[in-house]
Design a protein around this motif. Sequence first.
Motif, mmCIF file in Angstrom:
data_model
loop_
_atom_site.group_PDB
_atom_site.id
_atom_site.type_symbol
_atom_site.label_atom_id
_atom_site.label_comp_id
_atom_site.label_asym_id
_atom_site.label_seq_id
_atom_site.Cartn_x
_atom_site.Cartn_y
_atom_site.Cartn_z
ATOM 1 N N THR A 172 0.820 -1.428 -0.125
ATOM 2 C CA THR A 172 0.463 0.302 0.289
ATOM 3 C C THR A 172 1.068 1.414 0.112
ATOM 4 O O THR A 172 0.169 2.392 0.452
ATOM 5 C CB THR A 172 -1.153 0.316 0.914
ATOM 6 O OG1 THR A 172 -0.583 -0.264 2.437
ATOM 7 C CG2 THR A 172 -1.835 -0.878 1.400
ATOM 8 N N LYS A 175 -0.628 4.522 -1.213
ATOM 9 C CA LYS A 175 -1.420 5.387 -0.294
ATOM 10 C C LYS A 175 -0.588 6.042 0.180
ATOM 11 O O LYS A 175 -0.798 7.363 0.413
ATOM 12 C CB LYS A 175 -2.678 4.537 0.459
ATOM 13 C CG LYS A 175 -3.348 3.956 -0.729
ATOM 14 C CD LYS A 175 -4.426 3.661 0.169
ATOM 15 C CE LYS A 175 -5.302 2.790 -0.414
ATOM 16 N NZ LYS A 175 -6.550 2.812 -1.838
ATOM 17 N N LYS A 226 -7.985 9.938 5.380
ATOM 18 C CA LYS A 226 -8.944 8.993 3.973
ATOM 19 C C LYS A 226 -8.239 9.836 3.168
ATOM 20 O O LYS A 226 -8.316 8.564 1.914
ATOM 21 C CB LYS A 226 -10.226 8.639 4.990
ATOM 22 C CG LYS A 226 -10.404 7.259 5.772
ATOM 23 C CD LYS A 226 -11.319 6.891 6.352
ATOM 24 C CE LYS A 226 -11.341 5.450 6.806
ATOM 25 N NZ LYS A 226 -12.782 5.000 7.716
ATOM 26 N N ARG A 227 -9.237 11.147 3.265
ATOM 27 C CA ARG A 227 -9.245 11.346 2.366
ATOM 28 C C ARG A 227 -7.496 11.839 1.039
ATOM 29 O O ARG A 227 -7.906 11.800 0.134
ATOM 30 C CB ARG A 227 -9.882 12.909 2.519
ATOM 31 C CG ARG A 227 -9.387 14.564 1.421
ATOM 32 C CD ARG A 227 -10.316 13.921 0.195
ATOM 33 N NE ARG A 227 -10.841 14.982 -0.330
ATOM 34 C CZ ARG A 227 -10.158 15.558 -1.192
ATOM 35 N NH1 ARG A 227 -9.127 14.618 -2.070
ATOM 36 N NH2 ARG A 227 -11.334 16.809 -1.757
ATOM 37 N N GLN A 230 -6.752 8.658 -0.503
ATOM 38 C CA GLN A 230 -7.700 8.212 -1.855
ATOM 39 C C GLN A 230 -7.534 9.558 -2.948
ATOM 40 O O GLN A 230 -8.487 10.411 -3.523
ATOM 41 C CB GLN A 230 -8.855 8.164 -1.258
ATOM 42 C CG GLN A 230 -9.085 7.110 -0.509
ATOM 43 C CD GLN A 230 -8.090 6.273 -1.141
ATOM 44 O OE1 GLN A 230 -7.583 5.333 -0.976
ATOM 45 N NE2 GLN A 230 -9.720 5.131 -1.284
ATOM 46 N N ILE A 262 -7.440 0.238 8.423
ATOM 47 C CA ILE A 262 -8.371 1.577 7.037
ATOM 48 C C ILE A 262 -7.640 1.159 5.557
ATOM 49 O O ILE A 262 -8.517 1.390 4.628
ATOM 50 C CB ILE A 262 -7.308 3.527 7.621
ATOM 51 C CG1 ILE A 262 -7.109 3.891 8.693
ATOM 52 C CG2 ILE A 262 -8.083 4.188 6.552
ATOM 53 C CD1 ILE A 262 -6.331 4.848 9.634
ATOM 54 N N TYR A 263 -6.486 1.280 5.325
ATOM 55 C CA TYR A 263 -6.394 0.381 3.611
ATOM 56 C C TYR A 263 -7.395 -0.615 3.384
ATOM 57 O O TYR A 263 -7.772 -0.577 2.206
ATOM 58 C CB TYR A 263 -4.828 -0.236 3.913
ATOM 59 C CG TYR A 263 -3.790 0.950 4.348
ATOM 60 C CD1 TYR A 263 -3.448 2.080 3.496
ATOM 61 C CD2 TYR A 263 -2.485 -0.213 4.880
ATOM 62 C CE1 TYR A 263 -2.628 2.295 3.889
ATOM 63 C CE2 TYR A 263 -1.506 0.514 4.960
ATOM 64 C CZ TYR A 263 -1.052 2.446 4.996
ATOM 65 O OH TYR A 263 -0.552 2.490 4.991
ATOM 66 N N ASP A 265 -10.645 -1.191 4.436
ATOM 67 C CA ASP A 265 -11.590 -0.321 4.243
ATOM 68 C C ASP A 265 -11.706 0.782 2.889
ATOM 69 O O ASP A 265 -12.540 0.795 2.484
ATOM 70 C CB ASP A 265 -11.651 0.416 5.510
ATOM 71 C CG ASP A 265 -12.471 1.315 5.912
ATOM 72 O OD1 ASP A 265 -13.932 0.392 6.182
ATOM 73 O OD2 ASP A 265 -13.066 2.254 5.861
ATOM 74 N N LEU A 266 -9.740 0.673 2.324
ATOM 75 C CA LEU A 266 -10.143 1.736 1.372
ATOM 76 C C LEU A 266 -10.517 1.266 -0.261
ATOM 77 O O LEU A 266 -10.600 1.364 -1.074
ATOM 78 C CB LEU A 266 -9.668 2.728 1.189
ATOM 79 C CG LEU A 266 -9.711 4.164 2.219
ATOM 80 C CD1 LEU A 266 -8.261 4.850 2.670
ATOM 81 C CD2 LEU A 266 -10.652 4.690 2.095
ATOM 82 N N GLU A 267 -9.911 -0.263 0.278
ATOM 83 C CA GLU A 267 -9.495 -0.933 -0.262
ATOM 84 C C GLU A 267 -9.950 -0.897 -1.682
ATOM 85 O O GLU A 267 -9.764 -0.840 -3.548
ATOM 86 C CB GLU A 267 -9.863 -2.443 -0.220
ATOM 87 C CG GLU A 267 -8.923 -3.382 -0.183
ATOM 88 C CD GLU A 267 -8.757 -4.660 -0.072
ATOM 89 O OE1 GLU A 267 -7.140 -5.653 0.885
ATOM 90 O OE2 GLU A 267 -9.770 -5.783 -0.142
ATOM 91 N N SER A 269 -12.144 1.637 -2.939
ATOM 92 C CA SER A 269 -12.915 2.936 -3.245
ATOM 93 C C SER A 269 -12.317 3.821 -4.154
ATOM 94 O O SER A 269 -11.104 3.495 -3.921
ATOM 95 C CB SER A 269 -13.174 3.607 -2.053
ATOM 96 O OG SER A 269 -11.906 3.644 -1.280
#
Length: 306
Positions: A172, A175, A226-227, A230, A262-263, A265-267, A269
């Motif tokens: 990751t 990210k 998170k923003r 991404q 978190i990673y 969760d964002l997988e 999106s």
Amino acid sequence: MSKDSLDKGIASAQHYTPGDGWTPGDLDFFTVPQKKFNADEHDIWKALYKRQLDILPKRAISLFMDSLSTLGINQERIPDFTEVNEILMKRSGWQVVAVPGLIPDEPFFELLANRRFPAGNFIRTREQMDYIQEPDVFHDLFGHVPILADPVFGDYMEAYGKGGLRAAKLGTIDKLARLYWYTVEFGLIQEPQGLRIYGAGILSSPTESVFCLESESPHRIKFDLKRVLQTHYQIDDFQDNYFVIDSFKQLFDETYVDFAPIYKDLENSLINDSGALAAGDKILHKGTGTYAMEANRRRMLRREKK
Ligand code: HBI
Ligand code: FE
């Protein structure tokens, strides 16, 4: 690849991979003795330094101007790292080490995790005064090191290095690299006196120092972890968004968490386009995007010519 060949210069440094002989735990592998710069190179430093001094008061975070003088980073010559380190170590436990140029991600993270900041062992030429792709000693020493004298920011950088090593294992890095970009390189901070710059990529650029604070074009948005993870960024142009923190303490607290969930969760999106606003943004300035439109047009014209 032998350690000797590292001294030959930066051109080949980009092509090193961990397979070239670096093994985890080898903190000295990419470090080299600091170059003895010649008079012309010291003059280039002086010109770059002077130009920024005309621009940065009231734009840079107040810590920055204070740190330059306390660390002995002055305009006369490229600093001697040993002298800077003597003071820097006492203030925050950080050290600067010389590297030939860009080094691979994992050894880079490992140096940070051990409170060592790698600085390019070269300075740009007179033809590159306005822009250089690889971090040179001006970007690294003038841009990054003054902020590293702050113990809380120093802790953030160390934690980032440790997080980088974990991200490398999780796949990751892309990210996590966005976090570095939008904080360490292009971050803004709300100080009582106004909005100020703490990102080294901006502090070492005369045009972006003005653009990031004064242009109508880019968005200025409150930092949200998170923003940021991404959001695409511009590699070789002014940013379309700048993210604003309230303090280094806030930055540290919001990022000193386990990123693994978190990673996860964002997988699935989507990654935000660099100029697009997102749901939940706390907008401090809604950008007009006019600069970005012009820049896109220029890029397209250049492509047509090819
Ligand atoms: N090497 N010398 C140097 N300086 C950097 O800023 C740097 C690097 N290697 C990798 C890297 N930055 C980034 O791509 C990582 O943060 C992902
Ligand atoms: Fe940098």
